[in-house]
Enzyme design. Structure first.
Site, PDB file in Angstrom:
ATOM      1  N   LYS A  76      -2.530   5.809   7.561  1.00  0.00           N
ATOM      2  CA  LYS A  76      -2.270   7.086   6.894  1.00  0.00           C
ATOM      3  C   LYS A  76      -2.261   8.227   7.886  1.00  0.00           C
ATOM      4  O   LYS A  76      -1.378   9.074   7.868  1.00  0.00           O
ATOM      5  CB  LYS A  76      -3.359   7.368   5.848  1.00  0.00           C
ATOM      6  CG  LYS A  76      -3.040   6.808   4.498  1.00  0.00           C
ATOM      7  CD  LYS A  76      -4.057   7.202   3.447  1.00  0.00           C
ATOM      8  CE  LYS A  76      -5.443   6.730   3.775  1.00  0.00           C
ATOM      9  NZ  LYS A  76      -6.284   6.456   2.597  1.00  0.00           N
ATOM     10  N   ASP A  88      -4.403  12.108  -4.702  1.00  0.00           N
ATOM     11  CA  ASP A  88      -4.472  10.770  -5.299  1.00  0.00           C
ATOM     12  C   ASP A  88      -4.138  10.811  -6.793  1.00  0.00           C
ATOM     13  O   ASP A  88      -3.833   9.776  -7.387  1.00  0.00           O
ATOM     14  CB  ASP A  88      -5.902  10.223  -5.176  1.00  0.00           C
ATOM     15  CG  ASP A  88      -6.082   9.223  -4.049  1.00  0.00           C
ATOM     16  OD1 ASP A  88      -5.113   8.515  -3.714  1.00  0.00           O
ATOM     17  OD2 ASP A  88      -7.215   9.147  -3.521  1.00  0.00           O
ATOM     18  N   GLN A 124     -11.494   7.923   0.105  1.00  0.00           N
ATOM     19  CA  GLN A 124     -11.164   6.496   0.056  1.00  0.00           C
ATOM     20  C   GLN A 124     -12.113   5.754  -0.893  1.00  0.00           C
ATOM     21  O   GLN A 124     -13.331   5.910  -0.819  1.00  0.00           O
ATOM     22  CB  GLN A 124     -11.286   5.931   1.475  1.00  0.00           C
ATOM     23  CG  GLN A 124     -11.064   4.452   1.594  1.00  0.00           C
ATOM     24  CD  GLN A 124      -9.608   4.068   1.738  1.00  0.00           C
ATOM     25  OE1 GLN A 124      -8.771   4.868   2.136  1.00  0.00           O
ATOM     26  NE2 GLN A 124      -9.296   2.841   1.423  1.00  0.00           N
TER      27      GLN A 124
HETATM   28  N1  LIG Z   1      -8.600   7.009  -2.849  1.00  0.00           N
HETATM   29  C1  LIG Z   1      -7.867   5.926  -2.599  1.00  0.00           C
HETATM   30  N2  LIG Z   1      -6.513   5.986  -2.711  1.00  0.00           N
HETATM   31  C2  LIG Z   1      -5.746   4.886  -2.456  1.00  0.00           C
HETATM   32  O1  LIG Z   1      -4.492   4.939  -2.571  1.00  0.00           O
HETATM   33  C3  LIG Z   1      -6.391   3.663  -2.050  1.00  0.00           C
HETATM   34  C4  LIG Z   1      -7.790   3.668  -1.952  1.00  0.00           C
HETATM   35  N3  LIG Z   1      -8.498   4.799  -2.239  1.00  0.00           N
HETATM   36  N4  LIG Z   1      -8.451   2.543  -1.601  1.00  0.00           N
HETATM   37  C5  LIG Z   1      -7.726   1.344  -1.163  1.00  0.00           C
HETATM   38  C6  LIG Z   1      -6.386   1.200  -1.833  1.00  0.00           C
HETATM   39  C7  LIG Z   1      -5.446   0.264  -1.086  1.00  0.00           C
HETATM   40  N5  LIG Z   1      -4.349   1.093  -0.636  1.00  0.00           N
HETATM   41  C8  LIG Z   1      -3.349   0.682   0.255  1.00  0.00           C
HETATM   42  C9  LIG Z   1      -2.340   1.527   0.669  1.00  0.00           C
HETATM   43  C10 LIG Z   1      -1.397   1.132   1.595  1.00  0.00           C
HETATM   44  C11 LIG Z   1      -1.414  -0.133   2.127  1.00  0.00           C
HETATM   45  C12 LIG Z   1      -0.393  -0.527   3.147  1.00  0.00           C
HETATM   46  O2  LIG Z   1       0.187   0.297   3.827  1.00  0.00           O
HETATM   47  N6  LIG Z   1      -0.093  -1.812   3.291  1.00  0.00           N
HETATM   48  C13 LIG Z   1       0.860  -2.314   4.270  1.00  0.00           C
HETATM   49  C14 LIG Z   1       0.152  -3.076   5.382  1.00  0.00           C
HETATM   50  C15 LIG Z   1      -0.669  -4.250   4.883  1.00  0.00           C
HETATM   51  C16 LIG Z   1      -1.408  -4.995   5.995  1.00  0.00           C
HETATM   52  O3  LIG Z   1      -0.755  -5.799   6.673  1.00  0.00           O
HETATM   53  O4  LIG Z   1      -2.612  -4.763   6.162  1.00  0.00           O
HETATM   54  C17 LIG Z   1       1.882  -3.191   3.535  1.00  0.00           C
HETATM   55  O5  LIG Z   1       1.628  -3.595   2.385  1.00  0.00           O
HETATM   56  O6  LIG Z   1       2.930  -3.456   4.112  1.00  0.00           O
HETATM   57  C18 LIG Z   1      -2.400  -0.998   1.710  1.00  0.00           C
HETATM   58  C19 LIG Z   1      -3.344  -0.601   0.778  1.00  0.00           C
HETATM   59  C20 LIG Z   1      -4.550   2.373  -1.067  1.00  0.00           C
HETATM   60  N7  LIG Z   1      -5.681   2.503  -1.762  1.00  0.00           N
END
Ligand SMILES: Nc1nc(=O)c2c([nH]1)NC[C@@H]1CN(c3ccc(C(=O)N[C@@H](CCC(=O)O)C(=O)O)cc3)C=[N+]21
Ligand SMILES: NC(=O)C1=CN([C@@H]2O[C@H](COP(=O)(O)OP(=O)(O)OC[C@H]3O[C@@H](n4cnc5c(N)ncnc54)[C@H](OP(=O)(O)O)[C@@H]3O)[C@@H](O)[C@H]2O)C=CC1
Length: 307
Positions: free
Chosen positions: A59, A126, A103
């Site tokens: 991020k 969010d 988070q």
């Molecule tokens: N307040 C809050 N807001 C959130 O939006 C929030 C949170 N807490 N806690 C955790 C979860 C999980 N989450 C992700 C976002 C992007 C990827 C992401 O970019 N993934 C990539 C890389 C995955 C990898 O290889 O590790 C993909 O899917 O291609 C993953 C997980 C947002 N969350």
């Protein structure tokens, strides 16, 4: 063979997100040039969860790529609720910060609901504050949660008008399932939300023209749960041991979704891969929301980021 069904086409969230980040960057540059405002995002992470650390780092990097300010506050998991609330109060009062993301999950000794509700709703990028949840429910402008927003953008890009389609969402969390249902209802889909008490989930899933999986169970949704030609959005991010037993023994992992991709790709019409689907769109939408919040803070109508 001629009569063999075609494999699903992949919905490339990574490419889509790159385009969106470029548009946000251009719009943010215009805002800075015309109003002297540089959109600023503050990310707060409490504790040392390694998966969260990766997400937070991605991020931060993407935010800077978009020409925005990005502050990361890393607090030890011994942080008290009072200390966290004091930081949020300071960020609420900081005119250079337009978006605040805490988070999740937070350590058990902290009351997450109290923390989320302490964030200024106008800075709640969010979209988790009850005020923004309410605005979404009654159709008022507010902040829309990033993962459902990114998923909806991909669906509209792929399918155009969604009205009348049967949408089944597996998962009823406040951060994905429920806001996804609100958005699809807003698009005039016929929406069903499934969860752990749902009876005959495979049969219900087979009614879906749009199937959204947000469960947190690796590869739970099988090929024969999917209606041929359906559009599948796989929100799940699950770490499982590497396929190679030697690497697995070394503790190496890989990321899989909530959908059994190898099976689903033979049945669905379109499907998001994991990684490279919903995840990158979530981050791009976080930046879009931060840009929107910065515009609103100076009374400017945000540029349309869809074109
Ligand atoms: N307040 C809050 N807001 C959130 O939006 C929030 C949170 N807490 N806690 C955790 C979860 C999980 N989450 C992700 C976002 C992007 C990827 C992401 O970019 N993934 C990539 C890389 C995955 C990898 O290889 O590790 C993909 O899917 O291609 C993953 C997980 C947002 N969350
Ligand atoms: N790509 C991204 O940007 C993001 C990905 N994620 C990922 O999405 C997934 C879901 O996250 P989140 O919504 O926070 O998860 P939660 O754990 O909060 O919710 C999971 C939901 O799935 C339901 N469920 C659990 N087991 C079953 C089952 N066997 N059958 C049917 N339903 C079941 C639960 O039902 P019940 O309510 O009855 O317990 C619950 O409603 C996770 O893999 C997470 O990592 C999350 C956020 C962003």
């Amino acid at each position: 063979m001629a009569d063999e069904p075609a494999r699903a086409s992949l919905i490339d969230g990574k490419a889509f997100s790159q385009t969106l980040v470029e548009r946000v960057a251009a719009a943010a540059a215009r805002l800075e040039a015309t109003h002297g405002v540089k959109p600023g995002l503050a990310v707060v992470i409490v504790g040392e969860d390694p998966a969260s650390q990766i997400y937070v780092r991605n991020k931060g990097e993407t935010t800077q790529k978009a020409g925005m300010r990005s502050d990361t506050h890393r607090l030890p998991d011994t942080t008290t609720q009072e200390e966290l609330l004091a930081l949020i109060a300071a960020l609420n009062a900081d005119a250079g910060i337009h978006g605040i993301l805490v988070q999740l999950p937070l350590p058990k000794h902290i009351d997450s609901a109290a923390v989320l509700d302490a964030i200024d709703p106008d800075k709640d990028v969010d979209g988790f504050h009850v005020v923004n949840v309410g605005r979404l429910a009654v159709g008022l402008p507010g902040m829309i949660p990033c993962t459902p927003l990114g998923s909806l953008m991909m669906l509209k890009d792929q399918l155009g008008d969604l009205s009348g389609l049967n949408a089944v969402i597996v998962g009823r969390s406040n951060i994905v399932g429920k806001p996804m249902a609100q958005l699809l209802l807003g698009e005039s889909c016929t929406v069903t939300i499934a969860h752990s008490r749902t009876r005959d989930l495979p049969a219900l899933c087979r009614t879906a023209d749009i199937l959204v999986a947000a469960v947190g169970r690796p590869e739970m949704i099988k090929g024969d749960w999917i209606k041929p030609g359906a559009t599948v959005i796989d929100v799940g991010i699950n770490r499982v041991p590497s396929k190679d037993p030697v690497k697995a023994a070394e503790g190496k992992t890989r990321v899989v979704g909530d959908v059994d991709f190898a099976e689903a790709v033979e049945v669905a019409g379109r499907i998001t891969p994991v990684p490279g689907g919903v995840g990158p769109m979530t981050i791009a939408c976080l930046l879009a929301n931060t840009y929107t919040a910065a515009c609103r803070s100076v009374g400017v109508t945000p540029d349309d980021l869809n074109s």
